[in-house]
Design an enzyme around this catalytic site. Structure first.
Site, short mmCIF file in Angstrom:
data_model
loop_
_atom_site.label_atom_id
_atom_site.label_comp_id
_atom_site.label_asym_id
_atom_site.label_seq_id
_atom_site.Cartn_x
_atom_site.Cartn_y
_atom_site.Cartn_z
N ASP A 129 23.64 -18.14 24.01
CA ASP A 129 24.54 -17.72 25.09
C ASP A 129 25.37 -16.50 24.73
O ASP A 129 25.70 -15.70 25.62
CB ASP A 129 25.49 -18.88 25.46
CG ASP A 129 24.74 -20.09 26.00
OD1 ASP A 129 23.60 -19.92 26.46
OD2 ASP A 129 25.31 -21.20 25.95
N SER A 136 -4.69 3.18 -22.39
CA SER A 136 -5.68 2.16 -22.73
C SER A 136 -5.11 1.18 -23.73
O SER A 136 -4.32 1.56 -24.60
CB SER A 136 -6.94 2.82 -23.31
OG SER A 136 -7.85 1.84 -23.78
N HIS A 160 -19.17 20.56 -2.54
CA HIS A 160 -20.14 19.52 -2.94
C HIS A 160 -19.99 19.17 -4.42
O HIS A 160 -20.96 18.75 -5.07
CB HIS A 160 -21.59 19.96 -2.67
CG HIS A 160 -21.85 20.33 -1.26
ND1 HIS A 160 -22.26 19.41 -0.31
CD2 HIS A 160 -21.76 21.53 -0.60
CE1 HIS A 160 -22.41 20.03 0.86
NE2 HIS A 160 -22.12 21.31 0.70
N LYS A 217 -5.54 7.73 -25.40
CA LYS A 217 -6.05 7.97 -24.05
C LYS A 217 -4.89 8.02 -23.06
O LYS A 217 -4.00 7.16 -23.06
CB LYS A 217 -7.02 6.86 -23.66
CG LYS A 217 -7.85 7.17 -22.41
CD LYS A 217 -8.95 6.11 -22.26
CE LYS A 217 -9.94 6.50 -21.16
NZ LYS A 217 -9.32 6.49 -19.83
N ASN A 276 11.40 -10.96 23.70
CA ASN A 276 10.34 -10.06 24.14
C ASN A 276 10.77 -8.60 24.21
O ASN A 276 9.92 -7.71 24.18
CB ASN A 276 9.81 -10.51 25.50
CG ASN A 276 9.17 -11.86 25.45
OD1 ASN A 276 9.06 -12.47 24.39
ND2 ASN A 276 8.73 -12.37 26.59
N SER A 310 5.33 -13.28 19.57
CA SER A 310 6.44 -12.53 20.16
C SER A 310 7.54 -12.24 19.15
O SER A 310 8.43 -11.42 19.41
CB SER A 310 7.05 -13.31 21.32
OG SER A 310 7.58 -14.54 20.83
N GLU A 333 -3.60 7.87 -9.23
CA GLU A 333 -4.26 6.59 -8.94
C GLU A 333 -3.39 5.70 -8.07
O GLU A 333 -3.87 5.05 -7.12
CB GLU A 333 -4.60 5.88 -10.26
CG GLU A 333 -5.73 6.54 -11.03
CD GLU A 333 -5.95 5.96 -12.41
OE1 GLU A 333 -6.92 6.37 -13.07
OE2 GLU A 333 -5.14 5.09 -12.84
#
Length: 458
Positions: free
Chosen positions: A126, A312, A182, A318, A135, A98, A325
């Site tokens: 109180d 890299s 494809h 590279k 809840n 809860s 990503e």
């Protein structure tokens, strides 16, 4: 001086760190749930502070809470809202379903601060929790926290991405490229058509989020334990929702059926579903960028993303597509979060859902990282990529699939023969078509113009 103090609750004495603002029930939860080390997120803490702030004002307006206590509760709640006490919320998200522990954590932190400000006792139950139950507080805080993050982070990020895509599409509209289905060569498309499709995905994502937020704006506060509103004034929920709307600028309303919002988390599941669809869109866009950027020698090589960091630790020179990503990982996280939220949404047993803290954590994470990822994708990947126009133009002209444009004139079978011969002999399609058909150069030029083929029609 002792490092601990003794606090008491209905179960007895508890040792609490001497300088902690929280009290006994928070410490019991810390002791009971040493599970993940993940605590409720900043967005949820802020939302809980907002709920307590609105509740204090509503109770004061209704004559249930004296002005002096209402004022110090509001002042203490502002500290929670602004993030000054985030370290005082140490409870694991895997706790009582809860979220009672986190509600009491909030009550205790505000109680301690308010008592110090007033110079007399402000009770966590109180006074701070007056007219409320865990809840209805936790479902309300989930909705408030998610809605605020949606308006502050998610929707601005997505709108920025959409605008960036529109601008880039306009800049590259003159470039015709090989379409792919494809992952194989297909009929040509223009860059603005490809980026326009991405923008449409993002725009639909915005619409899905906005649609689902209409249910998130409904708040359970005022339903208390099971939805009946026991121990709360009949006007409390409506007043508190109005106060939350005024303070945040988000159109919160009191839920017309509080039983539903306490027993179920359908609105959270719906928003998560919209985020999952968005995650699929972001992953598709990011992966397309990765493919288009692949190379620079042996890949597709249509674009070059901005070089942001060495790619890299062993291969000098590279450069990797780090932003796409990262966005793909964000998308995967959102999809995983949605699975957890879906399971959590099913855990509404009779009058209460009992996976609320986990839903809160995952939903707010998804909202926030989706918005941040959209902005990063726009600024660091899409806005700055360059198009390799010469390479693209040469590939379009060699594409044997262009023969599709001759189908209505020469038929599918002859078209297939021309395409296969052009591909096998690595010759221009137009040269082979000239040999195997009676079409003139003018007819072939008109029929096989790549840009004209992007316009559709016959």
């Amino acid at each position: 001086m002792s490092q601990y103090r003794i606090e008491r609750d209905s179960l007895g004495e508890v040792r609490v760190p001497a300088d902690a603002l929280y009290q006994a029930q928070t410490q019991r939860a810390v002791d009971n749930f040493p599970i993940s080390g993940l605590t409720i997120p900043r967005g949820m803490i802020r939302a809980l502070g907002l709920v307590k702030h609105a509740a204090a004002t509503a109770n004061e307006q209704l004559g249930l809470l004296d002005r002096a206590r209402a004022e110090v509760i509001r002042e203490a709640a502002e500290g929670v809202i602004e993030g000054r006490h985030d370290g005082e919320f140490p409870i694991d998200i895997f706790q009582t379903g809860s979220g009672t522990s986190s509600n009491m954590n909030t009550n205790e932190v505000i109680s301690t601060r308010a008592t110090a400000l007033l110079g007399e006792k402000v009770h966590p139950n109180d006074h701070v929790n007056m007219s409320q139950s865990s809840n209805d507080v936790i479902p309300t805080a989930i909705h408030v926290g998610a809605a605020l993050l949606a308006h502050e982070v998610l929707l601005p990020g997505l709108r920025h991405l959409s605008a960036t895509l529109a601008k880039k599409a306009a800049e590259t509209a003159h470039v015709v490229k090989t379409g792919r289905t494809h992952l194989m060569d297909a009929m040509p498309v223009r860059f603005d058509q490809e980026l326009g499709a991405w923008q449409a995905q993002v725009d639909h994502g915005i619409a899905r989020v906005e649609g689902s937020l209409t249910r998130i704006y409904e708040l359970a506060l005022g339903g208390t334990a099971v939805g009946t509103g026991i121990n709360a004034h009949p006007e409390f929920g409506g007043r508190a929702a109005k106060l939350l709307a005024e303070k945040t600028g988000v159109p919160f309303v009191t839920a017309p059926n509080k039983f539903q919002h306490i027993a179920a988390q359908d609105a959270a599941v719906e928003l998560s579903g919209a985020l999952k669809a968005l995650a699929c869109s972001l992953m598709k866009i990011a992966n397309d960028l990765r493919w288009m950027n692949s190379g620079p020698i042996a890949g597709v090589g249509e674009i070059a993303l901005t070089a942001l960091q060495p790619g890299s630790s062993i291969m000098p020179g590279k450069i990797n597509p780090v932003i796409p990503e990262a966005v793909c990982m964000v998308a995967a996280q959102i999809i995983g979060n949605d699975a957890a939220i879906t399971v959590g949404g099913q855990a509404g047993n009779f009058q209460l859902n009992v996976m609320l803290p986990m839903i809160a954590y995952n939903l707010m994470q998804s909202v926030e990282i989706a918005g941040n990822a959209a902005r990063v994708l726009a600024d660091d990947a899409i806005a700055g990529f360059t198009v390799n126009e010469a390479e693209i133009k040469g590939l379009v002209g060699k594409n044997p699939i262009l023969v599709t444009a001759l189908n209505r004139v020469i038929g599918y079978d002859l078209g297939a023969k021309i395409a296969k011969k052009a591909y096998a002999e690595k010759r221009a399609l137009k040269d082979v078509a000239r040999e195997l058909t009676d079409l003139t150069d003018e007819q072939l030029d008109a029929a096989l113009d790549p840009r004209q083929l992007t316009e559709g029609g016959v």
